[in-house]
Design a protein around this motif. Structure first.
Motif, short mmCIF file in Angstrom:
data_model
loop_
_atom_site.label_atom_id
_atom_site.label_comp_id
_atom_site.label_asym_id
_atom_site.label_seq_id
_atom_site.Cartn_x
_atom_site.Cartn_y
_atom_site.Cartn_z
N HIS A 178 0.80 -1.22 0.00
CA HIS A 178 0.00 0.00 0.00
C HIS A 178 0.84 1.28 0.00
CE1 HIS A 178 -2.91 -3.03 1.51
NE2 HIS A 178 -3.75 -2.33 0.78
N THR A 179 2.14 1.14 -0.17
CA THR A 179 2.99 2.32 -0.29
C THR A 179 3.19 2.61 -1.77
OG1 THR A 179 4.12 1.87 1.80
CG2 THR A 179 5.22 3.35 0.26
N GLY A 180 2.40 3.55 -2.28
CA GLY A 180 2.47 3.91 -3.69
C GLY A 180 3.10 5.28 -3.88
N VAL A 181 2.86 5.83 -5.07
CA VAL A 181 3.43 7.14 -5.41
C VAL A 181 2.97 8.22 -4.43
CG1 VAL A 181 3.53 8.95 -7.16
CG2 VAL A 181 3.64 6.55 -7.85
N LYS A 182 1.69 8.20 -4.10
CA LYS A 182 1.14 9.22 -3.20
C LYS A 182 1.82 9.18 -1.84
CE LYS A 182 -3.25 10.79 -1.20
NZ LYS A 182 -4.72 10.54 -1.12
N MET A 185 5.54 10.33 -2.19
CA MET A 185 5.65 11.77 -2.38
C MET A 185 5.33 12.53 -1.10
SD MET A 185 6.85 12.11 -5.34
CE MET A 185 6.74 13.89 -5.44
N ALA A 186 4.34 12.05 -0.35
CA ALA A 186 4.01 12.69 0.93
C ALA A 186 5.17 12.58 1.90
CB ALA A 186 2.75 12.06 1.52
N ALA A 187 5.77 11.39 1.99
CA ALA A 187 6.92 11.19 2.88
C ALA A 187 8.10 12.06 2.44
CB ALA A 187 7.32 9.72 2.92
N SER A 188 8.30 12.16 1.12
CA SER A 188 9.37 13.01 0.60
C SER A 188 9.11 14.47 0.96
CB SER A 188 9.46 12.87 -0.93
OG SER A 188 9.78 11.55 -1.30
N GLY A 189 7.85 14.90 0.85
CA GLY A 189 7.50 16.27 1.19
C GLY A 189 7.72 16.57 2.66
N PHE A 190 7.28 15.65 3.51
CA PHE A 190 7.49 15.84 4.95
C PHE A 190 8.99 15.89 5.27
CE2 PHE A 190 3.15 13.78 5.57
CZ PHE A 190 2.54 14.97 5.93
#
Length: 274
Positions: A178-182, A185-190
């Motif tokens: 369940h770890t997809g692009v969204k 990208m959220a983890a990268s943003g944080f």
């Protein structure tokens, strides 16, 4: 957001929270797996515990002892699971067996000489780097203590996004599935926000542009390392397991600390790391 942080906190630490457990009816696999998007926030919270411990001890103990206490606190908070992952992963890698047999060795729970040596060397390297950075006048100790566990937990998300599960079951599979692009990208943003804002605020003299550059560099380096490690573990074990993810978290923390040491040694951006 709170629900995701609670699920991530339960997966990454052994600290009990006054919230429903991951196996309670209010949870589903998707909710648990997608909490990988907030892993860096959990890392920041863990870093807050490190910083609080350091603030209490720094006036009465030398940096070397503070480094040992901080590293010990990290092992306590995680229940030693990441270090256990280092031990199990290297023991399995040392065996000249098939991927399936290596997985069996990894699940055995016993620590062989290679695994013990890997844990000792990991702790020694982390101690040397943390001690050096806590003693370095060119970088904020608060920045290091808050960010290196955040970078390590982002690494877990990156590994789950770029890698493949070695078996179609278990909690590790739920996160990887369940770890997809969204979520990535959220983890990268944080991670970008945490690294950049804390660097600008805590490391006086570093500009926003320079801070942003190094934050992006760290995110890219960790993601590349995750991709390469995922391909390596795919050949050796048939994919990722909880142990290999734990080992990658430890390795990524070392990578971040080493990067910080090299950058501060070069006096980049006037004061320290970024």
């Amino acid at each position: 957001m709170i629900k995701k942080i609670a699920a991530a906190f339960e997966f990454l630490t052994i600290i009990p929270l006054p919230l429903p457990k991951a196996d309670a009816p209010v949870w589903d696999e998707s909710s648990i797996g997608k909490s990988s998007s907030v892993f860096p926030i959990v890392g920041l919270i863990i870093g807050g515990a490190y910083l609080l411990c350091f603030i209490v001890l720094r006036h009465v103990l030398p940096a070397s002892v503070c480094a040992v206490v901080v590293i010990t606190l990290g092992a306590v908070i995680t229940g030693g699971l990441h270090l256990d992952g280092v031990s199990d992963t290297f023991d399995a890698l040392a065996a000249k067996r098939t991927p399936a047999e290596r997985l069996s060795i990894m699940k055995s729970g016993s620590a062989g000489p290679i695994g013990v040596a890997a844990v000792v060397l990991t702790l020694l390297m982390k101690y040397a780097l943390v001690k050096e950075l806590l003693s370095n006048a060119h970088i904020s100790s608060a920045f290091i203590l808050l960010t290196y566990p955040a970078a390590g937990r982002f690494a877990a998300t990156a590994a789950m996004f770029t890698g493949k599960s070695a078996k179609p079951e278990g909690l590790g599979w739920v996160f990887i599935e369940h770890t997809g692009v969204k979520e990535f990208m959220a983890a990268s943003g944080f991670s970008f926000i945490i690294l950049t804002v804390l660097n600008i605020y805590l490391n006086n003299g570093g500009g926003a542009l320079c801070a942003s550059f190094h934050s992006i560099a760290i995110i890219i380096l960790i993601t590349l390392a995750a991709r390469i490690s995922g391909a390596f573990f795919l050949r050796r074990f048939g994919g990722l397991t909880g142990d290999t993810i734990g080992a990658f978290i430890e390795g990524s923390e070392l990578m971040f600390l080493l990067y910080s040491t090299i950058i501060t040694g070069g006096a980049v951006c006037q004061r320290g790391f970024i």
